[in-house]
Design an enzyme around this catalytic site. Structure first.
Site, PDB file in Angstrom:
ATOM      1  N   LYS A   1       1.742  -0.592   1.472  1.00  0.00           N
ATOM      2  CA  LYS A   1       0.961  -1.344   0.482  1.00  0.00           C
ATOM      3  C   LYS A   1       1.810  -2.476  -0.092  1.00  0.00           C
ATOM      4  CE  LYS A   1      -1.899  -0.629  -3.678  1.00  0.00           C
ATOM      5  NZ  LYS A   1      -2.356   0.356  -4.693  1.00  0.00           N
TER       6      LYS A   1
ATOM      7  N   SER B   1      -7.269   0.787  -5.238  1.00  0.00           N
ATOM      8  CA  SER B   1      -6.729  -0.488  -4.829  1.00  0.00           C
ATOM      9  C   SER B   1      -5.981  -0.473  -3.494  1.00  0.00           C
ATOM     10  CB  SER B   1      -5.780  -1.011  -5.915  1.00  0.00           C
ATOM     11  OG  SER B   1      -4.677  -0.157  -6.080  1.00  0.00           O
TER      12      SER B   1
ATOM     13  N   SER C   1      -6.081   5.093  -6.961  1.00  0.00           N
ATOM     14  CA  SER C   1      -5.959   4.100  -5.887  1.00  0.00           C
ATOM     15  C   SER C   1      -5.476   4.602  -4.540  1.00  0.00           C
ATOM     16  CB  SER C   1      -5.050   2.959  -6.334  1.00  0.00           C
ATOM     17  OG  SER C   1      -5.787   2.068  -7.121  1.00  0.00           O
TER      18      SER C   1
HETATM   19  N1  GLN Z   1      -9.368   1.592 -10.195  1.00  0.00           N
HETATM   20  C1  GLN Z   1      -8.375   1.816 -11.207  1.00  0.00           C
HETATM   21  C2  GLN Z   1      -8.059   0.523 -11.901  1.00  0.00           C
HETATM   22  O1  GLN Z   1      -8.647  -0.437 -11.594  1.00  0.00           O
HETATM   23  C3  GLN Z   1      -7.165   2.457 -10.612  1.00  0.00           C
HETATM   24  C4  GLN Z   1      -6.299   1.522  -9.865  1.00  0.00           C
HETATM   25  C5  GLN Z   1      -5.063   2.184  -9.335  1.00  0.00           C
HETATM   26  O2  GLN Z   1      -4.982   3.404  -9.234  1.00  0.00           O
HETATM   27  N2  GLN Z   1      -4.074   1.371  -9.060  1.00  0.00           N
HETATM   28  O3  GLN Z   1      -7.224   0.465 -12.737  1.00  0.00           O
END
Ligand code: GLN
Length: 486
Positions: free
Chosen positions: A78, A153, A177
Site C-alpha cells: 500500500k 482505503s 481499511s
Molecule cells: N473508512 C475509514 C475512514 O475513512 C477508515 C479508513 C482507514 O481505515 N484507513 O476513515
C-alpha cells in the site's frame, strides 16, 4: 495453473522444491499486471526492474540455502508505507514526487525475509475513505465487477490480490481499511492488535488507531506475512514487546469448545443488506456445525462508534497532516506571495476534498472552546466501547459479525454524501477504537455475485486464535475458491 494464481503457501513450496524460480514467478505476475491493470487500476507505481532484480537475488539466496518462507514471493505494498528509493505518494497529489530515504520497519523485515516488492498500490488519499475513490490518481475498480468500488482505503492492495496481480499485500487499517476491502474483493485481510506491528515508516493518519496488516488469498498466507511483520520495534513507542507466536502453527486447533459471541447490535443494525445478513447467518450455522458454541452478546455503545471515530480520526489527522506545507515534503506551489501564501497554495492544490474536510473537521474539534465537547467527549465514548469489548470477551472467545453493511457499491454512488460513506464503516471501526484485532474472510456471495466477508474479532494479541478460527472456517467452505473472471 498460471504461476500468478498461486497462493504464497503453494509458491513457497514450489520454490523450495526448486520447481519454479522467483524470477519466473515475478515475471508471470508482472505480465499479469501489464495485461490487467489498465482496467483495474490497483497500482500507482510498478517497479518492474527492481522487482526482477530482487527476484534474481532471492533465487541466489535460495540456492545458497538462505531462504525463508517469503523469499522470492512477489508482493504489492500500500502506498502509505515508506519504501526506500521507491515513490510513496499516499495517493496524494501533494506527495506526487516523494521518494522516501528510508524503509518502514515492515519493509525492512520483508526485505530481510527476501520478499519481492512489485510496486505500490492505490488507496484513498492518506487512507481517508472506504472506496479508494478519494485517490488523487483515480479510482481502483473491483475485480468482480469493474463498475464497483473495491472498498477502501486499501482498495488497490485488495484488488491486486483478488486479481492475481500479486501473491499477497500489506495494507493499513485505521477504521476498517484492510478488512472492508478484503470483504468486498473476496479475500482475507487481518488488522492486528494496536502495537503488534510497528508503525515506523507508515505515513500517519490517526496515530492512535493506525495499524499495518496483511491481505492474502488465504488465511495461511496472512499468517505467513504476520510471522514476518510482527514484533517489537524501538522506533515506534507504541509497539509492544509481547512475544510473537508462529502464526502458521495453529492449524490443528479445532472449533470444538470455542465460545463465539454474536453482537446483537451488529445484526440489528439499520441498513444491513439482506444478502449480507443471510451470508453471515450461514457462517454462524457453519461454525456451530464445526462444534463451536454461539452466544448472543451485547456491545451497547456500538451505535456511538461512528460519531466518536469521525471526531477522533480527523482530529489526529489534522495534527498529523500539518507537516505537509511544501517546505520539506512533496510538491511546493509558489508564487510572488510570502511564506504563508506558499503554505496556502501548496495545501489548497495538493490535498483532495475529503482530506480537506477531515482537516477542517479535526481542527474544529480540537479548537479551544470545543475541545471538551467534541474530542474530549469522543474519547470518553471510546472508553465505553473498550469496556463493551472487555465485558464481551469475559463471556466469549471471539466475536462474529458482518464486515460491511452491504456488498461493494457502484463507483460514484456515495461520493456526494460523506455521511453515507462514513456509515459504511459501522462494523469495523470499533475494533480500532478498542485496539483489538479483527479479520475478514469470504463467507458468501450476493445475488449479484459480489463477495461478502465475515468479520472475526478477538482479544488483544489473540491473532493466533483469529487465524485458527478463520482457517477452520475456510477449510470447511468453498467461498475462497471462487475467483473473479477478468
Ligand atoms: N473508512 C475509514 C475512514 O475513512 C477508515 C479508513 C482507514 O481505515 N484507513 O476513515
Amino acid at each position: 495453473m498460471p504461476l500468478y494464481e498461486l497462493t504464497i503457501e503453494a509458491a513457497a513450496d514450489l520454490l523450495q522444491r526448486g520447481e519454479i524460480s522467483s524470477e519466473d514467478l515475478t515475471r508471470a505476475v508482472l505480465a499479469r499486471i501489464a495485461a490487467l491493470d489498465d482496467r483495474v487500476g490497483a497500482y500507482l507505481t510498478v517497479d518492474r526492474e527492481g522487482a526482477l532484480e530482487q527476484a534474481r537475488r532471492a533465487d541466489e539466496l535460495r540456492a545458497a540455502g538462505q531462504a525463508t518462507a517469503l523469499t522470492g514471493i512477489p508482493l504489492g505494498i500500500k502506498d502509505v508505507i515508506c519504501t526506500r528509493g521507491l515513490r510513496t505518494t499516499c495517493a496524494s497529489r501533494l506527495l506526487d514526487n516523494f521518494i522516501p530515504p528510508y524503509d518502514a520497519t515492515v519493509m525492512q523485515r520483508l526485505r530481510q525475509a527476501g520478499a519481492v516488492v512489485l510496486g505500490k498500490t492505490n488507496m484513498d488519499e492518506f487512507a481517508m475513505g472506504s472506496s479508494t475513490e478519494n485517490s488523487g490518481f483515480g479510482p481502483t475498480a473491483n475485480p468482480w465487477d469493474l463498475s464497483r468500488i473495491p472498498g477502501g482505503s486499501s482498495g488497490g492492495s485488495a484488488a491486486a490480490v483478488a486479481a492475481n496481480m500479486c501473491l499477497g499485500s500489506l495494507g493499513s487499517d485505521t477504521g476498517g481499511s484492510i478488512r472492508q476491502p478484503a470483504s468486498h474483493c473476496g479475500i482475507v485481510g487481518l488488522k492486528p492488535t494496536y502495537g503488534r506491528v510497528s508503525r515506523y515508516g507508515l505515513v500517519a493518519f490517526a496515530s492512535s488507531l493506525d495499524q499495518i496488516g496483511p491481505l492474502g488469498k488465504s488465511v495461511m498466507d496472512c499468517a505467513l506475512l504476520m510471522n514476518v511483520i510482527c514484533g517489537h520495534d524501538p522506533r515506534d513507542s507504541t509497539s509492544v514487546s509481547e512475544p510473537v507466536p508462529d502464526f502458521t502453527r495453529l492449524r490443528a486447533d479445532g472449533l470444538q469448545g470455542l465460545k463465539i459471541g454474536l453482537p446483537v447490535e451488529y445484526f440489528e443494525a439499520q441498513g444491513l443488506d439482506a444478502d449480507v445478513r443471510q451470508a453471515v447467518a450461514g457462517a454462524v450455522a457453519t461454525v456451530e456445525a464445526l462444534g463451536a458454541e454461539t452466544v448472543e452478546i451485547s456491545l451497547p455503545h456500538t451505535q456511538y462508534g461512528v460519531a466518536a471515530y469521525y471526531i477522533i480520526a480527523p482530529s489526529e489527522a489534522s495534527s498529523n497532516l500539518a507537516r505537509y506545507d511544501g517546505v520539506r515534503f512533496g510538491v511546493r506551489r509558489e508564487d510572488d506571495g510570502d511564506l504563508l501564501d506558499m503554505f496556502r497554495r501548496t495545501r489548497s492544490a495538493g490535498f483532495g476534498a475529503e482530506v480537506k474536510r477531515r482537516i477542517i473537521l479535526g481542527t474544529y474539534a480540537l479548537s479551544a472552546g470545543y475541545y471538551d465537547a467534541y474530542y474530549g467527549k469522543a474519547s470518553q465514548v471510546r472508553t465505553l466501547i473498550i469496556e463493551d469489548f472487555r465485558k464481551a470477551f469475559a463471556q466469549c472467545d471471539v466475536l462474529l459479525s458482518p464486515v460491511a453493511p452491504t456488498p461493494a457499491f457502484a463507483i460514484g454512488e456515495k461520493t456526494a454524501d460523506p455521511l453515507t460513506m462514513y456509515l459504511s464503516d459501522v462494523f469495523t471501526l470499533c475494533a480500532n477504537l478498542a485496539g483489538i484485532p479483527g479479520i475478514s474472510i469470504p463467507c458468501g456471495f450476493s445475488s449479484a455475485g459480489l463477495p461478502i466477508g465475515l468479520q472475526i474479532m478477538g482479544r488483544h494479541f489473540d491473532e493466533a486464535r483469529l487465524l485458527a478460527v478463520a482457517h477452520h472456517f475456510e477449510q470447511a467452505t468453498d467461498f475462497h475458491k471462487r475467483k473473479p473472471e477478468l
